[in-house]
Design a protein around this motif. Structure first.
Motif, mmCIF file in Angstrom:
data_model
loop_
_atom_site.group_PDB
_atom_site.id
_atom_site.type_symbol
_atom_site.label_atom_id
_atom_site.label_comp_id
_atom_site.label_asym_id
_atom_site.label_seq_id
_atom_site.Cartn_x
_atom_site.Cartn_y
_atom_site.Cartn_z
ATOM 1 N N PHE A 14 27.101 24.478 -8.873
ATOM 2 C CA PHE A 14 26.804 23.492 -7.828
ATOM 3 C C PHE A 14 25.495 22.778 -8.125
ATOM 4 O O PHE A 14 24.499 23.418 -8.483
ATOM 5 N N GLU A 15 25.515 21.458 -7.957
ATOM 6 C CA GLU A 15 24.293 20.675 -8.146
ATOM 7 C C GLU A 15 23.362 20.811 -6.954
ATOM 8 O O GLU A 15 22.151 20.677 -7.075
ATOM 9 N N PHE A 16 23.919 21.066 -5.773
ATOM 10 C CA PHE A 16 23.133 21.169 -4.547
ATOM 11 C C PHE A 16 22.973 22.626 -4.150
ATOM 12 O O PHE A 16 23.644 23.525 -4.690
ATOM 13 N N ASP A 17 22.097 22.868 -3.180
ATOM 14 C CA ASP A 17 21.932 24.225 -2.660
ATOM 15 C C ASP A 17 22.315 24.257 -1.187
ATOM 16 O O ASP A 17 22.823 23.284 -0.635
ATOM 17 N N GLN A 18 22.044 25.381 -0.541
ATOM 18 C CA GLN A 18 22.486 25.568 0.833
ATOM 19 C C GLN A 18 21.798 24.634 1.813
ATOM 20 O O GLN A 18 22.305 24.415 2.928
ATOM 21 N N GLN A 19 20.668 24.055 1.446
ATOM 22 C CA GLN A 19 19.969 23.159 2.360
ATOM 23 C C GLN A 19 20.824 21.944 2.712
ATOM 24 O O GLN A 19 20.810 21.473 3.853
ATOM 25 N N LEU A 20 21.597 21.440 1.757
ATOM 26 C CA LEU A 20 22.492 20.319 2.031
ATOM 27 C C LEU A 20 23.547 20.716 3.066
ATOM 28 O O LEU A 20 23.871 19.939 3.970
ATOM 29 N N LEU A 21 24.080 21.923 2.944
ATOM 30 C CA LEU A 21 25.092 22.389 3.893
ATOM 31 C C LEU A 21 24.514 22.516 5.297
ATOM 32 O O LEU A 21 25.182 22.185 6.285
ATOM 33 N N ILE A 22 23.266 22.962 5.387
ATOM 34 C CA ILE A 22 22.612 23.088 6.687
ATOM 35 C C ILE A 22 22.414 21.714 7.320
ATOM 36 O O ILE A 22 22.656 21.516 8.520
ATOM 37 N N ILE A 23 21.998 20.739 6.515
ATOM 38 C CA ILE A 23 21.794 19.378 7.024
ATOM 39 C C ILE A 23 23.108 18.787 7.522
ATOM 40 O O ILE A 23 23.168 18.159 8.589
ATOM 41 N N LEU A 24 24.169 18.974 6.761
ATOM 42 C CA LEU A 24 25.475 18.466 7.173
ATOM 43 C C LEU A 24 25.934 19.124 8.470
ATOM 44 O O LEU A 24 26.494 18.468 9.355
ATOM 45 N N PHE A 25 25.703 20.424 8.582
ATOM 46 C CA PHE A 25 26.051 21.144 9.811
ATOM 47 C C PHE A 25 25.307 20.572 11.004
ATOM 48 O O PHE A 25 25.901 20.270 12.047
ATOM 49 N N GLU A 26 24.004 20.383 10.865
ATOM 50 C CA GLU A 26 23.194 19.903 11.984
ATOM 51 C C GLU A 26 23.586 18.483 12.392
ATOM 52 O O GLU A 26 23.745 18.190 13.582
ATOM 53 N N HIS A 27 23.762 17.609 11.421
ATOM 54 C CA HIS A 27 24.052 16.215 11.745
ATOM 55 C C HIS A 27 25.488 16.019 12.238
ATOM 56 O O HIS A 27 25.769 15.011 12.890
ATOM 57 N N SER A 28 26.364 16.941 11.943
ATOM 58 C CA SER A 28 27.728 16.810 12.453
ATOM 59 C C SER A 28 27.775 17.024 13.958
ATOM 60 O O SER A 28 28.729 16.608 14.626
ATOM 61 N N TYR A 29 26.735 17.676 14.501
ATOM 62 C CA TYR A 29 26.658 17.895 15.948
ATOM 63 C C TYR A 29 25.708 16.916 16.631
ATOM 64 O O TYR A 29 26.070 16.257 17.600
ATOM 65 N N PHE A 30 24.477 16.846 16.138
ATOM 66 C CA PHE A 30 23.477 15.982 16.757
ATOM 67 C C PHE A 30 22.777 15.204 15.648
ATOM 68 O O PHE A 30 22.151 15.799 14.777
ATOM 69 N N SER A 31 22.875 13.881 15.717
ATOM 70 C CA SER A 31 22.360 13.080 14.620
ATOM 71 C C SER A 31 21.893 11.718 15.110
ATOM 72 O O SER A 31 22.447 11.153 16.055
ATOM 73 N N GLN A 32 20.865 11.184 14.454
ATOM 74 C CA GLN A 32 20.438 9.813 14.723
ATOM 75 C C GLN A 32 21.208 8.815 13.865
ATOM 76 O O GLN A 32 20.964 7.612 13.927
ATOM 77 N N TYR A 33 22.169 9.326 13.087
ATOM 78 C CA TYR A 33 23.007 8.483 12.244
ATOM 79 C C TYR A 33 24.423 8.417 12.821
ATOM 80 O O TYR A 33 24.825 9.254 13.617
ATOM 81 N N GLY A 34 25.188 7.427 12.390
ATOM 82 C CA GLY A 34 26.507 7.207 12.983
ATOM 83 C C GLY A 34 27.667 7.739 12.186
ATOM 84 O O GLY A 34 28.824 7.466 12.523
ATOM 85 N N THR A 35 27.406 8.503 11.146
ATOM 86 C CA THR A 35 28.462 8.950 10.238
ATOM 87 C C THR A 35 29.503 9.815 10.937
ATOM 88 O O THR A 35 30.708 9.671 10.708
ATOM 89 N N PHE A 36 29.074 10.730 11.798
ATOM 90 C CA PHE A 36 29.994 11.671 12.428
ATOM 91 C C PHE A 36 30.359 11.280 13.859
ATOM 92 O O PHE A 36 30.893 12.098 14.603
ATOM 93 N N ILE A 37 30.078 10.051 14.229
ATOM 94 C CA ILE A 37 30.346 9.630 15.596
ATOM 95 C C ILE A 37 31.836 9.373 15.808
ATOM 96 O O ILE A 37 32.549 9.008 14.880
ATOM 97 N N ALA A 38 32.331 9.623 17.005
ATOM 98 C CA ALA A 38 33.719 9.339 17.412
ATOM 99 C C ALA A 38 34.720 10.233 16.673
ATOM 100 O O ALA A 38 34.347 11.120 15.906
ATOM 101 N N ASP A 39 36.011 9.981 16.915
ATOM 102 C CA ASP A 39 37.082 10.833 16.376
ATOM 103 C C ASP A 39 37.811 10.235 15.183
ATOM 104 O O ASP A 39 38.535 10.952 14.489
ATOM 105 N N SER A 40 37.674 8.950 14.951
ATOM 106 C CA SER A 40 38.450 8.304 13.893
ATOM 107 C C SER A 40 37.810 6.978 13.526
ATOM 108 O O SER A 40 36.908 6.485 14.218
ATOM 109 N N GLU A 41 38.315 6.407 12.434
ATOM 110 C CA GLU A 41 37.818 5.099 12.011
ATOM 111 C C GLU A 41 38.107 4.041 13.058
ATOM 112 O O GLU A 41 37.281 3.151 13.314
#
Length: 329
Positions: free
Chosen positions: A264-291
């Motif tokens: 793996f090129e990445f470590d567990q820190q990336l997985l933690i960031i993805l976990f956190e932002h999938s719930y609460f994020s200032q970005y819109g990537t995980f917003i809503a249910d579909s495109e």
């Protein structure tokens, strides 16, 4: 065919399907399957061309034969070749009459677990969190609570099923279609893990981002509904639509990372960031249910993508796998 999201509201507007399949066949297949999620390409294994597809199960109220759906699957087969259908739920909605029309496909029932909030994935995760938060118990009791939570069973079943699919594709060169329920949870876990296993690019930083964007976000996983509440919310106050499917997927990657860190090129820190932002994020990537919902909200114009932040040079360097860097330095 799905430009206006009328055929399948949970799919994106741009889809990859076999070129010999017509729009009318896709429409007929969509009416045959739950939520209109007809068989859709997830991945093509470059070494032998084996194809991985995903879909929902046939509609529970539809008992008639669907030749268009059969055509989509059969066009993936070469002469004298058989394909594999992987059922990740275990409660098939195909009756014996319908199943005989897919005689070129061998079916495996590989249930991962329940994804209902009452006794499923999120409940297992909640029990895991409770065990981790209890600092008063002995190591022996903690291990017992860990096992009884059922979380490790979900991880085991997910990885085991993904490995079976990967073997069918890599060793036999056979096409595989993964389905289960509405195709929004367990099927996405399996198709994503297969790519982590077979495709080295998916084990890079940008490759994992692209995989999640393609399989989960464009693939219609309902983040807005599943992650409307914190995953730590108690069962008494939890919405029935809540879930921890994506958390399970990230934990499966972590287990693979623990066993094969240099892959793996990445470590567990990336997985933690993805976990956190999938719930609460200032970005819109995980917003809503579909495109389609994100288009209605104009999320692409009003928000910034998490990927743009993670790809900043000063950020992406902090997510690199130090073990791999040391090993190859």
């Amino acid at each position: 065919v799905n430009d206006t999201y009328e055929i399948c509201p949970t799919y994106s507007s741009k889809l990859v399907v076999p070129k010999q399949i017509t729009d009318e066949q896709l429409i007929q297949s969509a009416s045959y399957r739950e939520l209109g999620r007809f068989p859709l390409l997830s991945y093509r294994y470059e070494k032998n061309g084996a194809v991985l597809m995903k879909s929902s199960q046939p509609n529970v109220n539809n008992t008639k034969r669907c030749k268009a759906d059969e055509a989509i699957l059969n066009c993936l087969l070469n002469k004298s070749q058989r394909g594999y259908i992987i059922d990740t739920i275990g409660k098939s909605k195909w009756n014996a009459e319908n199943e005989q029309h897919y005689h070129l496909w061998k079916k495996f029932i590989r249930p991962i677990g329940s994804f209902s909030s009452s006794s499923g994935c999120l409940d297992c995760f909640s029990k895991l969190i409770e065990a981790c938060s209890d600092t008063s118990i002995s190591p022996e009791k903690w291990l017992a609570r860990l096992e009884s939570s059922g979380w490790l069973t979900l991880i085991h079943n997910s990885l085991n099923t993904a490995c079976i699919v990967a073997q069918c594709m890599a060793l036999e060169g056979a096409p595989v279609i993964v389905h289960g329920g509405q195709g929004l949870d367990s099927a996405l876990i399996v198709t994503s893990l297969v790519q982590i296993i077979l495709n080295p690019d998916s084990r890079t930083l940008r490759g994992l981002m692209a995989l999640i964007d393609r399989e989960w976000i464009q693939g219609g996983h309902p983040f807005g509904t599943r992650h409307a509440q914190s995953c730590y919310t108690s069962s008494q106050n939890r919405l029935k639509s809540s879930g921890a499917t994506f958390v399970l997927f990230l934990d499966c990657i972590f287990q693979l990372y623990q066993q094969f860190p240099l892959s793996f090129e990445f470590d567990q820190q990336l997985l933690i960031i993805l976990f956190e932002h999938s719930y609460f994020s200032q970005y819109g990537t995980f917003i809503a249910d579909s495109e389609s919902e994100r288009m209605e909200l104009m999320a692409f114009n009003k928000t910034t993508s998490l990927w743009s932040y993670l790809n900043k040079p000063d950020v992406i360097t902090t997510l690199l796998n130090s073990s791999k860097l040391i090993a190859f330095s």
